[in-house]
Design a protein around this motif. Structure first.
Motif, PDB file in Angstrom:
ATOM      1  N   LEU A 159       0.827  -1.204   0.000  1.00 54.46           N
ATOM      2  CA  LEU A 159       0.000   0.000   0.000  1.00 54.46           C
ATOM      3  C   LEU A 159       0.866   1.261   0.000  1.00 54.46           C
ATOM      4  CD1 LEU A 159      -2.879  -0.991   2.463  1.00 54.46           C
ATOM      5  CD2 LEU A 159      -2.871  -1.033  -0.035  1.00 54.46           C
ATOM      6  N   ARG A 160       1.971   1.215   0.718  1.00 51.72           N
ATOM      7  CA  ARG A 160       2.888   2.369   0.696  1.00 51.72           C
ATOM      8  C   ARG A 160       3.489   2.550  -0.695  1.00 51.72           C
ATOM      9  NH1 ARG A 160       4.089   0.563   6.084  1.00 51.72           N
ATOM     10  NH2 ARG A 160       5.750  -0.794   5.325  1.00 51.72           N
ATOM     11  N   ASP A 161       3.882   1.428  -1.306  1.00 52.72           N
ATOM     12  CA  ASP A 161       4.433   1.491  -2.664  1.00 52.72           C
ATOM     13  C   ASP A 161       3.402   2.051  -3.633  1.00 52.72           C
ATOM     14  OD1 ASP A 161       6.724   0.348  -1.646  1.00 52.72           O
ATOM     15  OD2 ASP A 161       6.286  -1.667  -2.396  1.00 52.72           O
ATOM     16  N   GLN A 162       2.155   1.595  -3.482  1.00 58.71           N
ATOM     17  CA  GLN A 162       1.089   2.052  -4.361  1.00 58.71           C
ATOM     18  C   GLN A 162       0.843   3.545  -4.190  1.00 58.71           C
ATOM     19  OE1 GLN A 162      -0.399   0.514  -6.758  1.00 58.71           O
ATOM     20  NE2 GLN A 162      -1.794   2.185  -7.234  1.00 58.71           N
ATOM     21  N   ALA A 163       0.872   4.018  -2.958  1.00 58.41           N
ATOM     22  CA  ALA A 163       0.665   5.445  -2.691  1.00 58.41           C
ATOM     23  C   ALA A 163       1.766   6.282  -3.346  1.00 58.41           C
ATOM     24  CB  ALA A 163       0.629   5.692  -1.181  1.00 58.41           C
ATOM     25  N   GLN A 164       3.000   5.778  -3.329  1.00 59.52           N
ATOM     26  CA  GLN A 164       4.108   6.490  -3.959  1.00 59.52           C
ATOM     27  C   GLN A 164       3.941   6.544  -5.477  1.00 59.52           C
ATOM     28  OE1 GLN A 164       7.707   4.587  -2.632  1.00 59.52           O
ATOM     29  NE2 GLN A 164       7.612   5.470  -0.581  1.00 59.52           N
ATOM     30  N   LEU A 165       3.529   5.414  -6.066  1.00 57.67           N
ATOM     31  CA  LEU A 165       3.306   5.376  -7.512  1.00 57.67           C
ATOM     32  C   LEU A 165       2.174   6.322  -7.904  1.00 57.67           C
ATOM     33  CD1 LEU A 165       3.569   1.531  -8.211  1.00 57.67           C
ATOM     34  CD2 LEU A 165       5.175   3.297  -8.927  1.00 57.67           C
ATOM     35  N   LEU A 166       1.129   6.352  -7.083  1.00 59.65           N
ATOM     36  CA  LEU A 166      -0.009   7.227  -7.343  1.00 59.65           C
ATOM     37  C   LEU A 166       0.433   8.690  -7.317  1.00 59.65           C
ATOM     38  CD1 LEU A 166      -3.127   6.660  -7.733  1.00 59.65           C
ATOM     39  CD2 LEU A 166      -3.376   7.434  -5.383  1.00 59.65           C
ATOM     40  N   ALA A 167       1.242   9.030  -6.324  1.00 65.80           N
ATOM     41  CA  ALA A 167       1.718  10.411  -6.202  1.00 65.80           C
ATOM     42  C   ALA A 167       2.576  10.806  -7.405  1.00 65.80           C
ATOM     43  CB  ALA A 167       2.505  10.573  -4.906  1.00 65.80           C
ATOM     44  N   LYS A 168       3.409   9.889  -7.884  1.00 63.88           N
ATOM     45  CA  LYS A 168       4.244  10.175  -9.058  1.00 63.88           C
ATOM     46  C   LYS A 168       3.381  10.417 -10.284  1.00 63.88           C
ATOM     47  CE  LYS A 168       8.355   7.613  -7.558  1.00 63.88           C
ATOM     48  NZ  LYS A 168       9.238   6.439  -7.836  1.00 63.88           N
ATOM     49  N   ALA A 169       2.326   9.592 -10.434  1.00 65.95           N
ATOM     50  CA  ALA A 169       1.436   9.767 -11.580  1.00 65.95           C
ATOM     51  C   ALA A 169       0.655  11.074 -11.480  1.00 65.95           C
ATOM     52  CB  ALA A 169       0.479   8.576 -11.678  1.00 65.95           C
ATOM     53  N   GLN A 170       0.215  11.408 -10.274  1.00 63.55           N
ATOM     54  CA  GLN A 170      -0.551  12.644 -10.071  1.00 63.55           C
ATOM     55  C   GLN A 170       0.234  13.882 -10.490  1.00 63.55           C
ATOM     56  OE1 GLN A 170      -1.346  12.121  -5.913  1.00 63.55           O
ATOM     57  NE2 GLN A 170      -3.407  11.318  -6.220  1.00 63.55           N
ATOM     58  N   ALA A 171       1.554  13.805 -10.382  1.00 64.06           N
ATOM     59  CA  ALA A 171       2.398  14.947 -10.734  1.00 64.06           C
ATOM     60  C   ALA A 171       2.314  15.276 -12.227  1.00 64.06           C
ATOM     61  CB  ALA A 171       3.849  14.670 -10.343  1.00 64.06           C
ATOM     62  N   PHE A 172       1.873  14.309 -13.036  1.00 67.59           N
ATOM     63  CA  PHE A 172       1.751  14.538 -14.481  1.00 67.59           C
ATOM     64  C   PHE A 172       0.385  15.092 -14.866  1.00 67.59           C
ATOM     65  CE2 PHE A 172       5.213  11.530 -14.246  1.00 67.59           C
ATOM     66  CZ  PHE A 172       6.037  11.858 -15.314  1.00 67.59           C
ATOM     67  N   THR A 173      -0.558  15.092 -13.948  1.00 68.71           N
ATOM     68  CA  THR A 173      -1.943  15.397 -14.279  1.00 68.71           C
ATOM     69  C   THR A 173      -2.167  16.879 -14.538  1.00 68.71           C
ATOM     70  OG1 THR A 173      -2.715  13.537 -12.953  1.00 68.71           O
ATOM     71  CG2 THR A 173      -4.340  15.207 -13.505  1.00 68.71           C
ATOM     72  N   ASN A 174      -2.841  17.159 -15.644  1.00 65.25           N
ATOM     73  CA  ASN A 174      -3.311  18.505 -15.949  1.00 65.25           C
ATOM     74  C   ASN A 174      -4.672  18.670 -15.284  1.00 65.25           C
ATOM     75  OD1 ASN A 174      -4.324  20.867 -16.992  1.00 65.25           O
ATOM     76  ND2 ASN A 174      -4.041  20.304 -19.154  1.00 65.25           N
ATOM     77  N   ARG A 175      -4.704  19.311 -14.162  1.00 67.62           N
ATOM     78  CA  ARG A 175      -5.936  19.394 -13.376  1.00 67.62           C
ATOM     79  C   ARG A 175      -6.947  20.387 -13.955  1.00 67.62           C
ATOM     80  NH1 ARG A 175      -5.441  16.503  -8.658  1.00 67.62           N
ATOM     81  NH2 ARG A 175      -3.331  15.728  -8.275  1.00 67.62           N
ATOM     82  N   LYS A 176      -6.560  21.104 -14.986  1.00 67.94           N
ATOM     83  CA  LYS A 176      -7.500  21.997 -15.664  1.00 67.94           C
ATOM     84  C   LYS A 176      -8.153  21.311 -16.861  1.00 67.94           C
ATOM     85  CE  LYS A 176      -5.042  26.223 -14.315  1.00 67.94           C
ATOM     86  NZ  LYS A 176      -4.355  27.455 -14.802  1.00 67.94           N
ATOM     87  N   ALA A 177      -7.778  20.054 -17.110  1.00 68.99           N
ATOM     88  CA  ALA A 177      -8.320  19.328 -18.258  1.00 68.99           C
ATOM     89  C   ALA A 177      -9.812  19.044 -18.057  1.00 68.99           C
ATOM     90  CB  ALA A 177      -7.561  18.017 -18.442  1.00 68.99           C
ATOM     91  N   PRO A 178     -10.575  18.929 -19.137  1.00 66.57           N
ATOM     92  CA  PRO A 178     -12.013  18.662 -19.019  1.00 66.57           C
ATOM     93  C   PRO A 178     -12.274  17.247 -18.520  1.00 66.57           C
ATOM     94  CG  PRO A 178     -11.333  18.629 -21.315  1.00 66.57           C
ATOM     95  CD  PRO A 178     -10.152  19.119 -20.536  1.00 66.57           C
ATOM     96  N   PRO A 179     -13.512  16.977 -18.051  1.00 66.84           N
ATOM     97  CA  PRO A 179     -13.855  15.652 -17.524  1.00 66.84           C
ATOM     98  C   PRO A 179     -13.703  14.532 -18.564  1.00 66.84           C
ATOM     99  CG  PRO A 179     -15.480  17.269 -16.857  1.00 66.84           C
ATOM    100  CD  PRO A 179     -14.604  17.941 -17.859  1.00 66.84           C
ATOM    101  N   VAL A 180     -13.560  13.337 -18.040  1.00 69.43           N
ATOM    102  CA  VAL A 180     -13.332  12.134 -18.836  1.00 69.43           C
ATOM    103  C   VAL A 180     -14.573  11.254 -18.806  1.00 69.43           C
ATOM    104  CG1 VAL A 180     -11.896  10.054 -19.007  1.00 69.43           C
ATOM    105  CG2 VAL A 180     -10.880  12.210 -18.281  1.00 69.43           C
ATOM    106  N   VAL A 181     -14.837  10.560 -19.908  1.00 69.71           N
ATOM    107  CA  VAL A 181     -15.815   9.472 -19.937  1.00 69.71           C
ATOM    108  C   VAL A 181     -15.050   8.186 -20.240  1.00 69.71           C
ATOM    109  CG1 VAL A 181     -17.738   8.436 -21.217  1.00 69.71           C
ATOM    110  CG2 VAL A 181     -17.818  10.854 -20.566  1.00 69.71           C
ATOM    111  N   MET A 182     -15.251   7.158 -19.410  1.00 69.22           N
ATOM    112  CA  MET A 182     -14.532   5.895 -19.549  1.00 69.22           C
ATOM    113  C   MET A 182     -15.549   4.784 -19.813  1.00 69.22           C
ATOM    114  SD  MET A 182     -11.882   6.413 -16.351  1.00 69.22           S
ATOM    115  CE  MET A 182     -10.447   5.706 -17.154  1.00 69.22           C
TER     116      MET A 182
END
Length: 311
Positions: A159-182
């Motif tokens: 879980l700690r490893d996963q949290a670190q990976l999540l944080a690294k990925a979040q650093a790439f996120t454009n938080r002003k981007a429009p919503p997603v449909v999946m």
């Protein structure tokens, strides 16, 4: 040995047994084990993934293709070569399960809800929300399964490893981007994944908004081309099978498809359904998080070639 020494020894043994005892809450109640499970059967791929990540080899797994199941995702196949197949997720074979002599069965609370009483008669059984669970549900399962097999410390490290990976990925996120449909796409249907589904909640955890909300108790539900066009996603993420011709190949020829903002923006992404919507354990998640970055999805960039929608 005098009676006082004997009494002390018995007391120490009783305390040791109590310390080894395990109690875990799950979807069908509370499961109490006198000692960590050693022979585990996993009836969902996320359970098998989690066990292997914890260093535990399952004695049995739902690896078959009965009932229309596609079998284990490609990434999981080499990791489960020595695991006995006990049928498929949709149709587990009770006799095959009994033959591997499990001391713990991990069942899906949604898929195996009717079969649960029979499974519980074979061995202690815990039911978790994997198929209909969220990202948080799956993370909690890692800890719960770790406790059941006596690997809580390893689970907490995962879980700690996963949290670190999540944080690294979040650093790439454009938080002003429009919503997603999946959406999960087959040859016959398109199923939207809401904010309460696994992939739908994961994308929000990464910082991109999911435009799809649950419909009542349904965290995933089918949509027509007209329904999808009405949502008019600015970003569209499709999960398809490599060996199938998904229905969206035909939809892409329709004027309604061409009018969608995601198509006009060049923001239609395509990912492997086998990995993204049928795996969900810690091993799969490492690959998934890497793909959210490499594809350009988090950054709201046009998809790289490997993840661009193929019309």
């Amino acid at each position: 040995m005098n009676k006082f020494t004997a009494a002390g020894l018995l007391s120490a043994l009783a305390l040791s047994a109590a310390a080894a005892a395990i109690s875990v809450k799950h979807e069908r109640g509370t499961l109490d084990l006198k000692a960590p499970a050693q022979r585990v059967v996993g009836l969902e791929y996320s359970f098998l993934d989690t066990l292997i990540a914890l260093g535990v080899r399952p004695v049995g797994g739902a690896l078959g293709t009965q009932g229309g199941d596609r079998g284990a995702p490609p990434y999981l196949q080499p990791l489960t070569r020595n695991v006995t197949s006990i049928g498929s997720r949709a149709q587990p074979n009770l006799e095959a399960i009994l033959a591997v002599k499990p001391d713990l069965i991990l069942a899906d609370a949604f898929v195996h809800r009717d079969l649960y009483p029979q499974l519980a008669r074979l061995a202690p059984t815990a039911a978790f929300q994997s198929r209909r669970g969220s990202y948080e549900d799956v993370m909690q399962q890692v800890l719960d399964i770790g406790r059941l097999v006596g690997r809580e410390a390893q689970a907490r490290q995962l879980l700690r490893d996963q949290a670190q990976l999540l944080a690294k990925a979040q650093a790439f996120t454009n938080r002003k981007a429009p919503p997603v449909v999946m959406a999960v796409v087959t040859e016959q249907s398109v199923t939207l994944h809401s904010t309460e589904s696994f992939v739908g909640s994961l994308i929000e955890k990464l910082g991109r908004k999911n435009a799809v909300k649950p419909q009542g108790a349904q965290t995933q539900y089918e949509v027509t081309l007209e329904g999808l066009a009405a949502l008019n996603p600015a970003t569209l993420v499709l999960f398809t099978g490599a060996d199938e011709r998904p229905i969206v190949r035909e939809w892409a020829k329709h004027p309604l498809w061409q009018k969608m903002t995601a198509v006009k923006r060049g923001r239609v992404y395509e990912f492997d359904r086998d990995l993204w919507t049928r795996a969900r354990g810690p091993i799969a998640l490492k690959q998934m998080l890497a793909q959210t970055i490499n594809s350009g999805l988090l950054q709201d960039r046009a998809p790289t070639a490997a993840y661009a929608f193929r019309e």
